[in-house]
Design an enzyme around this catalytic site. Structure first.
Site, PDB file in Angstrom:
ATOM      1  N   ARG A 168      11.149  -6.457   5.625  1.00 16.01           N
ATOM      2  CA  ARG A 168      11.081  -5.051   5.313  1.00 16.01           C
ATOM      3  C   ARG A 168      11.939  -4.280   6.636  1.00 16.01           C
ATOM      4  O   ARG A 168      12.084  -4.726   7.613  1.00 16.01           O
ATOM      5  CB  ARG A 168       9.643  -4.765   5.788  1.00 16.01           C
ATOM      6  CG  ARG A 168       9.340  -3.020   5.887  1.00 16.01           C
ATOM      7  CD  ARG A 168       7.730  -3.018   5.246  1.00 16.01           C
ATOM      8  NE  ARG A 168       7.129  -3.127   6.515  1.00 16.01           N
ATOM      9  CZ  ARG A 168       5.890  -2.926   6.358  1.00 16.01           C
ATOM     10  NH1 ARG A 168       5.068  -2.518   5.305  1.00 16.01           N
ATOM     11  NH2 ARG A 168       4.934  -2.951   7.584  1.00 16.01           N
TER      12      ARG A 168
ATOM     13  N   ARG B 286      -1.259  -9.506  13.002  1.00 18.58           N
ATOM     14  CA  ARG B 286      -1.747  -8.705  12.287  1.00 18.58           C
ATOM     15  C   ARG B 286      -2.618  -9.113  11.152  1.00 18.58           C
ATOM     16  O   ARG B 286      -3.669  -8.646  10.934  1.00 18.58           O
ATOM     17  CB  ARG B 286      -0.718  -7.532  11.695  1.00 18.58           C
ATOM     18  CG  ARG B 286      -0.040  -6.862  12.884  1.00 18.58           C
ATOM     19  CD  ARG B 286       1.041  -6.250  12.490  1.00 18.58           C
ATOM     20  NE  ARG B 286       1.082  -5.098  11.442  1.00 18.58           N
ATOM     21  CZ  ARG B 286       2.214  -4.997  10.433  1.00 18.58           C
ATOM     22  NH1 ARG B 286       3.199  -5.455  10.571  1.00 18.58           N
ATOM     23  NH2 ARG B 286       1.797  -4.057   9.371  1.00 18.58           N
TER      24      ARG B 286
ATOM     25  N   LYS C  21       0.898  -1.231   0.024  1.00 10.85           N
ATOM     26  CA  LYS C  21       0.096   0.000   0.015  1.00 10.85           C
ATOM     27  C   LYS C  21       0.934   1.173   0.012  1.00 10.85           C
ATOM     28  O   LYS C  21       0.445   2.159  -0.589  1.00 10.85           O
ATOM     29  CB  LYS C  21      -0.921  -0.029   1.295  1.00 10.85           C
ATOM     30  CG  LYS C  21      -1.876  -1.009   1.223  1.00 10.85           C
ATOM     31  CD  LYS C  21      -2.764  -0.827   2.467  1.00 10.85           C
ATOM     32  CE  LYS C  21      -2.565  -0.912   3.833  1.00 10.85           C
ATOM     33  NZ  LYS C  21      -1.977  -2.546   4.166  1.00 10.85           N
TER      34      LYS C  21
ATOM     35  N   ARG D  76      10.469  -2.707  12.060  1.00 11.91           N
ATOM     36  CA  ARG D  76       9.622  -2.015  13.012  1.00 11.91           C
ATOM     37  C   ARG D  76       9.167  -2.874  13.773  1.00 11.91           C
ATOM     38  O   ARG D  76       9.201  -4.279  13.731  1.00 11.91           O
ATOM     39  CB  ARG D  76       8.375  -1.801  11.942  1.00 11.91           C
ATOM     40  CG  ARG D  76       8.014  -0.446  11.519  1.00 11.91           C
ATOM     41  CD  ARG D  76       6.810  -0.540  10.131  1.00 11.91           C
ATOM     42  NE  ARG D  76       5.728  -0.865  10.780  1.00 11.91           N
ATOM     43  CZ  ARG D  76       4.519  -0.782   9.919  1.00 11.91           C
ATOM     44  NH1 ARG D  76       4.748  -0.140   8.739  1.00 11.91           N
ATOM     45  NH2 ARG D  76       3.440  -1.295  10.246  1.00 11.91           N
TER      46      ARG D  76
HETATM   47  P1  AMP Z   1       0.165   0.198   9.418  1.00  8.57           P
HETATM   48  O1  AMP Z   1       1.216   1.160   9.193  1.00  8.57           O
HETATM   49  O2  AMP Z   1      -0.995   0.698   8.478  1.00  8.57           O
HETATM   50  O3  AMP Z   1       0.440  -1.227   9.111  1.00  8.57           O
HETATM   51  O4  AMP Z   1      -0.238   0.446  10.648  1.00  8.57           O
HETATM   52  C1  AMP Z   1       0.314   0.104  12.008  1.00  8.57           C
HETATM   53  C2  AMP Z   1      -0.518  -0.282  12.911  1.00  8.57           C
HETATM   54  O5  AMP Z   1      -1.030   0.977  13.715  1.00  8.57           O
HETATM   55  C3  AMP Z   1      -1.480  -1.110  12.774  1.00  8.57           C
HETATM   56  O6  AMP Z   1      -1.042  -2.482  13.141  1.00  8.57           O
HETATM   57  C4  AMP Z   1      -2.476  -0.933  13.826  1.00  8.57           C
HETATM   58  O7  AMP Z   1      -2.065  -1.203  15.415  1.00  8.57           O
HETATM   59  C5  AMP Z   1      -2.258   0.540  13.984  1.00  8.57           C
HETATM   60  N1  AMP Z   1      -3.359   1.158  13.161  1.00  8.57           N
HETATM   61  C6  AMP Z   1      -3.049   1.798  11.843  1.00  8.57           C
HETATM   62  N2  AMP Z   1      -4.171   2.361  11.200  1.00  8.57           N
HETATM   63  C7  AMP Z   1      -5.112   1.773  12.257  1.00  8.57           C
HETATM   64  C8  AMP Z   1      -6.714   1.890  12.057  1.00  8.57           C
HETATM   65  N3  AMP Z   1      -7.490   2.659  11.117  1.00  8.57           N
HETATM   66  N4  AMP Z   1      -7.348   1.692  13.068  1.00  8.57           N
HETATM   67  C9  AMP Z   1      -6.920   1.084  14.322  1.00  8.57           C
HETATM   68  N5  AMP Z   1      -5.470   0.811  14.195  1.00  8.57           N
HETATM   69  C10 AMP Z   1      -4.635   1.287  13.189  1.00  8.57           C
END
Ligand code: AMP
Length: 215
Positions: free
Chosen positions: A124, A168, A13, A157
């Site tokens: 990553r 996740r 993404k 990360r």
């Molecule tokens: P990402 O970078 O999009 O993979 O997000 C990393 C982490 O942030 C996710 O695993 C969630 O713990 C939290 N997170 C990001 N976006 C959301 C969302 N829309 N709702 C709830 N938690 C989120």
């Protein structure tokens, strides 16, 4: 044009968002990036979010909805949402909070099998200074283990560790896959694109869809 880009973690993404931003001048609003900025700054919101993020769990809806609606209102139309909405309740509340020019117009879903996600995410690495993301798919560092722009040592990360990745993915199937069903019911325009193809192939599928929106 107001778009949502969704798909499992590691679907690419972030990479596709960068391309969309360059090509169509959209404002990229990534909930994960916004939360990481808060975490790195040690704010109250960041400290709270970290507890969930480090366990591969979602940050509670009310916190994320408020944060993202605020970001959308601030950015205005022509936005690209990445990582949000991640539950059908977030999608519903988002629709209720936005109207007219600010409404979601179309949804792009990147589809990638779980095994591929685990493989991609475990390799990553991220720059702790500029947040640039390196992986075998989109960008390899020129000097192994170091950021191309500032030379910082790349790190993993905290939520890209194998047990957290598994959690996740479970969370994605349970809570985020229903967002796609939600948008299918509302009849918003949607494209499902195979995210396991190479970056350029995925990008051309995404562009073809985006260009079809303005016809
Ligand atoms: P990402 O970078 O999009 O993979 O997000 C990393 C982490 O942030 C996710 O695993 C969630 O713990 C939290 N997170 C990001 N976006 C959301 C969302 N829309 N709702 C709830 N938690 C989120």
């Amino acid at each position: 044009m107001n778009l949502v880009l969704t798909g499992p973690p590691g679907a690419g993404k972030g990479t596709q968002c960068r391309r969309l931003v360059e090509k169509y001048g959209l404002t990229h609003l990534s909930s994960g990036d916004i939360l990481r900025v808060e975490m790195n700054a040690g704010t109250e919101l960041g400290e709270l979010a970290k507890k969930y993020i480090d366990q591969g769990q979602l940050v509670p809806d009310e916190i994320v909805i408020k944060m993202m609606v605020g970001a959308i209102v601030k950015s205005g139309y022509n936005y690209l949402l990445d990582g949000f909405p991640r539950t059908s309740n977030q999608a519903l509340q988002l629709d209720k909070s936005l109207e007219g020019d600010l409404s979601v117009e179309a949804v792009i879903v990147l589809e990638v099998a779980d095994e591929r996600v685990i493989d991609r995410l475990s390799r990553r690495r991220i720059c702790p200074v500029c947040s640039r993301v390196y992986d075998d798919l989109s960008l390899r560092p020129i000097r192994d283990g170091h950021c191309d722009s500032d030379g910082a040592l790349l790190v993993q990360r905290s939520d890209d560790k194998p047990d957290v990745i598994k959690k996740r993915l479970e969370t994605y199937h349970e809570r985020t896959a229903p967002v796609i069903e939600y948008y299918e019911k509302t009849g918003v325009k949607m494209a499902k694109i195979d995210g396991s193809l190479n970056v350029d192939q995925v990008a051309s599928g995404v562009s073809a869809f985006v260009e079809s929106l303005s016809i």
